[in-house]
Design a protein around this motif. Structure first.
Motif, PDB file in Angstrom:
ATOM      1  N   ILE A  87       0.853  -1.194   0.000  1.00 11.94           N
ATOM      2  CA  ILE A  87       0.000   0.000   0.000  1.00 11.94           C
ATOM      3  C   ILE A  87       0.890   1.247   0.000  1.00 11.94           C
ATOM      4  O   ILE A  87       1.755   1.389   0.862  1.00 11.94           O
ATOM      5  N   PRO A  88       0.676   2.168  -0.966  1.00 16.03           N
ATOM      6  CA  PRO A  88       1.483   3.400  -0.964  1.00 16.03           C
ATOM      7  C   PRO A  88       1.167   4.262   0.264  1.00 16.03           C
ATOM      8  O   PRO A  88       0.006   4.356   0.666  1.00 16.03           O
ATOM      9  N   VAL A  89       2.214   4.830   0.840  1.00 14.53           N
ATOM     10  CA  VAL A  89       2.046   5.609   2.080  1.00 14.53           C
ATOM     11  C   VAL A  89       2.563   7.023   1.896  1.00 14.53           C
ATOM     12  O   VAL A  89       3.674   7.227   1.412  1.00 14.53           O
ATOM     13  N   LEU A  90       1.770   7.988   2.311  1.00 17.47           N
ATOM     14  CA  LEU A  90       2.228   9.375   2.388  1.00 17.47           C
ATOM     15  C   LEU A  90       2.756   9.573   3.806  1.00 17.47           C
ATOM     16  O   LEU A  90       1.994   9.478   4.772  1.00 17.47           O
ATOM     17  N   ASP A  91       4.058   9.831   3.907  1.00 15.15           N
ATOM     18  CA  ASP A  91       4.692   9.914   5.231  1.00 15.15           C
ATOM     19  C   ASP A  91       4.501  11.309   5.828  1.00 15.15           C
ATOM     20  O   ASP A  91       5.036  12.281   5.307  1.00 15.15           O
ATOM     21  N   GLY A  92       3.761  11.367   6.922  1.00 18.73           N
ATOM     22  CA  GLY A  92       3.549  12.654   7.599  1.00 18.73           C
ATOM     23  C   GLY A  92       4.217  12.662   8.959  1.00 18.73           C
ATOM     24  O   GLY A  92       3.816  13.416   9.840  1.00 18.73           O
ATOM     25  N   GLY A  93       5.209  11.792   9.145  1.00 20.75           N
ATOM     26  CA  GLY A  93       5.918  11.727  10.426  1.00 20.75           C
ATOM     27  C   GLY A  93       5.134  10.926  11.454  1.00 20.75           C
ATOM     28  O   GLY A  93       4.124  10.294  11.128  1.00 20.75           O
ATOM     29  N   ASP A  94       5.616  10.948  12.684  1.00 16.57           N
ATOM     30  CA  ASP A  94       4.945  10.198  13.755  1.00 16.57           C
ATOM     31  C   ASP A  94       3.648  10.912  14.153  1.00 16.57           C
ATOM     32  O   ASP A  94       3.619  12.138  14.242  1.00 16.57           O
ATOM     33  N   CYS A  95       2.596  10.121  14.404  1.00  8.34           N
ATOM     34  CA  CYS A  95       1.313  10.718  14.798  1.00  8.34           C
ATOM     35  C   CYS A  95       1.449  11.294  16.201  1.00  8.34           C
ATOM     36  O   CYS A  95       1.921  10.599  17.109  1.00  8.34           O
ATOM     37  N   LYS A  96       1.036  12.526  16.378  1.00  9.35           N
ATOM     38  CA  LYS A  96       1.250  13.223  17.658  1.00  9.35           C
ATOM     39  C   LYS A  96       0.387  12.644  18.783  1.00  9.35           C
ATOM     40  O   LYS A  96       0.818  12.556  19.923  1.00  9.35           O
ATOM     41  N   ILE A  97      -0.840  12.256  18.451  1.00 10.67           N
ATOM     42  CA  ILE A  97      -1.736  11.760  19.514  1.00 10.67           C
ATOM     43  C   ILE A  97      -1.518  10.269  19.753  1.00 10.67           C
ATOM     44  O   ILE A  97      -1.347   9.831  20.872  1.00 10.67           O
ATOM     45  N   GLY A  98      -1.541   9.484  18.704  1.00 11.33           N
ATOM     46  CA  GLY A  98      -1.170   8.066  18.848  1.00 11.33           C
ATOM     47  C   GLY A  98      -2.313   7.118  19.157  1.00 11.33           C
ATOM     48  O   GLY A  98      -2.134   5.910  19.092  1.00 11.33           O
ATOM     49  N   LEU A  99      -3.496   7.612  19.519  1.00  6.03           N
ATOM     50  CA  LEU A  99      -4.687   6.765  19.703  1.00  6.03           C
ATOM     51  C   LEU A  99      -5.797   7.305  18.806  1.00  6.03           C
ATOM     52  O   LEU A  99      -5.855   8.503  18.538  1.00  6.03           O
ATOM     53  N   GLU A 100      -6.705   6.419  18.407  1.00  8.50           N
ATOM     54  CA  GLU A 100      -7.796   6.776  17.517  1.00  8.50           C
ATOM     55  C   GLU A 100      -8.699   7.848  18.149  1.00  8.50           C
ATOM     56  O   GLU A 100      -8.786   7.946  19.374  1.00  8.50           O
ATOM     57  N   SER A 101      -9.423   8.572  17.273  1.00 14.56           N
ATOM     58  CA  SER A 101     -10.256   9.702  17.718  1.00 14.56           C
ATOM     59  C   SER A 101     -11.361   9.289  18.695  1.00 14.56           C
ATOM     60  O   SER A 101     -11.796   8.136  18.721  1.00 14.56           O
ATOM     61  N   THR A 102     -11.827  10.276  19.447  1.00 14.03           N
ATOM     62  CA  THR A 102     -13.025  10.124  20.287  1.00 14.03           C
ATOM     63  C   THR A 102     -14.233  10.080  19.334  1.00 14.03           C
ATOM     64  O   THR A 102     -14.313  10.894  18.417  1.00 14.03           O
ATOM     65  N   ILE A 103     -15.137   9.109  19.549  1.00 15.42           N
ATOM     66  CA  ILE A 103     -16.345   9.069  18.710  1.00 15.42           C
ATOM     67  C   ILE A 103     -17.564   9.382  19.572  1.00 15.42           C
ATOM     68  O   ILE A 103     -17.772   8.752  20.620  1.00 15.42           O
ATOM     69  N   VAL A 104     -18.369  10.359  19.116  1.00 16.30           N
ATOM     70  CA  VAL A 104     -19.602  10.703  19.851  1.00 16.30           C
ATOM     71  C   VAL A 104     -20.796  10.637  18.910  1.00 16.30           C
ATOM     72  O   VAL A 104     -20.652  10.757  17.699  1.00 16.30           O
ATOM     73  N   GLN A 105     -21.969  10.434  19.504  1.00 15.10           N
ATOM     74  CA  GLN A 105     -23.206  10.406  18.721  1.00 15.10           C
ATOM     75  C   GLN A 105     -24.279  11.215  19.457  1.00 15.10           C
ATOM     76  O   GLN A 105     -24.725  10.811  20.529  1.00 15.10           O
ATOM     77  N   PRO A 106     -24.681  12.365  18.871  1.00 12.03           N
ATOM     78  CA  PRO A 106     -25.734  13.145  19.521  1.00 12.03           C
ATOM     79  C   PRO A 106     -27.113  12.539  19.275  1.00 12.03           C
ATOM     80  O   PRO A 106     -27.390  12.081  18.167  1.00 12.03           O
TER      81      PRO A 106
END
Ligand code: TXA
Ligand code: MG
Length: 325
Positions: free
Chosen positions: A161-180
């Protein structure tokens, strides 16, 4: 880690591939995503195929801005707009009623779509130049640890899979998911993340939105028997104990004499812990004789801020929990 023949691709190449409906791994501030334009049926199918993801597990759609996000949804989105105005761009995903522009391939036939406006500068440049939303799950094989470096993606897919390298991820865990839930005026937290329950509570209070925060909502990959998620390549054991680290080590070395017991290092800063957590898990999984252990001590701090998200991932990744009184 495996030696890698492929190297990451340029921004222009990534954009060109996305324009012709191909799949490209893209950096975000949370983890790398396996992205394709939401208008490419070929790309969407390929995401599920290469990730070995079951078709019942829907994808998150990444948008450049609120205007683009709004073009994909319908109904009362008052709170979603307020949340985006406050937290975006950033690691917050909002699940909302979808309109017909969103393919059922993305949403696993559900009537809702998960939307996120990421903040990573390179991802934002891609979204702006492409001028189309991008569907992207985390760029790992289904059930495995999410990638936080370009090299993790290359390793997981053996460079296919081709990868666009944007460096190390600053947060490192997946996003918070909310549902209103606009009728009940409840905001469900489906997955904890960097944006914590306290952050959301502060937002609701500050902006005077009389909504209640509720737990108990679920993402599609959570219900029932399916709990194996974020798992490293070797067993991970969570030990809950108030005993000293030395006593815990002694117990584990005795219990697993044929294994090499390796401890995950947790920093006192949850930001630092999260940033390096998945990388540590990958490194410690290279030797298949290892078992990874992590000690959960009964410090009150673990229940607050970013920590619940970290323990949510560790508990899901673990093969067992040992409670040592
Ligand atoms: O930080 C992130 O969210 C990363 C980056 C790449 O954006 N993405 C990510 O995607 O973690 P993924 O596919 O690994 O996790 C998305 C989760 C899954 O558990 C899925 O079941 C849930 O979101 N999901 C997607 N659409 C949903 C919906 N309409 N309702 C409830 N859950 C949904
Ligand atoms: Mg994932």
């Amino acid at each position: 880690m495996r030696s890698l023949k492929e190297t990451p691709i340029s921004f222009q190449k990534a954009l060109k591939l996305l324009k012709v409906g191909e799949v490209v791994a893209l950096p975000t501030e949370t983890v790398y995503g396996l992205g394709a334009s939401i208008y490419s049926g070929k790309g969407l199918k390929k995401i599920f195929q290469v990730k070995k993801r079951p078709v019942w597990d829907p994808l998150i759609v990444h948008c450049y801005d609120v205007k683009q996000a709004k073009s994909l949804i319908k109904g009362d989105i008052f709170l979603a707009e307020a949340l985006w105005a406050y937290f975006s761009p950033g690691p917050l995903t909002v699940v909302l009623p979808k309109n017909s522009k969103v393919s059922p391939l993305i949403t696993a036939q559900a009537e809702t779509v998960a939307l996120r406006i990421p903040s990573h500068p390179l991802m934002r440049r891609i979204l702006k130049a492409l001028n189309q939303p991008v569907a992207a799950p985390s760029a790992n094989l289904f059930g495995e640890t999410s990638p936080t470096k370009a090299s993790h993606v290359l390793s997981s897919f053996s460079g296919r899979i081709p990868v666009l390298d944007g460096g190390d991820c600053k947060i490192g865990l997946e996003s918070t998911i909310v549902q209103p839930d606009s009728i009940k005026k409840e905001l469900l937290i489906l997955r904890p993340g960097f944006i914590s329950k306290e952050d959301i509570k502060n937002f609701l209070e500050k902006k005077k939105h009389p909504w209640k925060i509720m737990r108990g909502g679920k993402t599609f990959s959570q219900p029932g028997g399916f709990s194996k998620h974020y798992a490293p390549g070797v067993p991970l054991i969570v030990v809950e104990s108030g005993k000293s680290l030395k006593a815990i080590e002694g117990f584990l070395f005795k219990k697993y004499p044929s294994k090499k017991v390796k401890f995950l290092k947790l920093s006192s800063s949850p930001q630092i812990t999260a940033r390096y957590l998945y990388h540590q898990m990958r490194v410690l999984s290279e030797d298949k004789k290892n078992i990874i252990c992590v000690c959960k001590r009964s410090f009150p701090k673990y229940g607050k801020g970013f920590w619940p998200a970290i323990w949510n991932r560790l508990e899901k990744a673990s093969s067992r929990t040992i409670i040592l009184p």
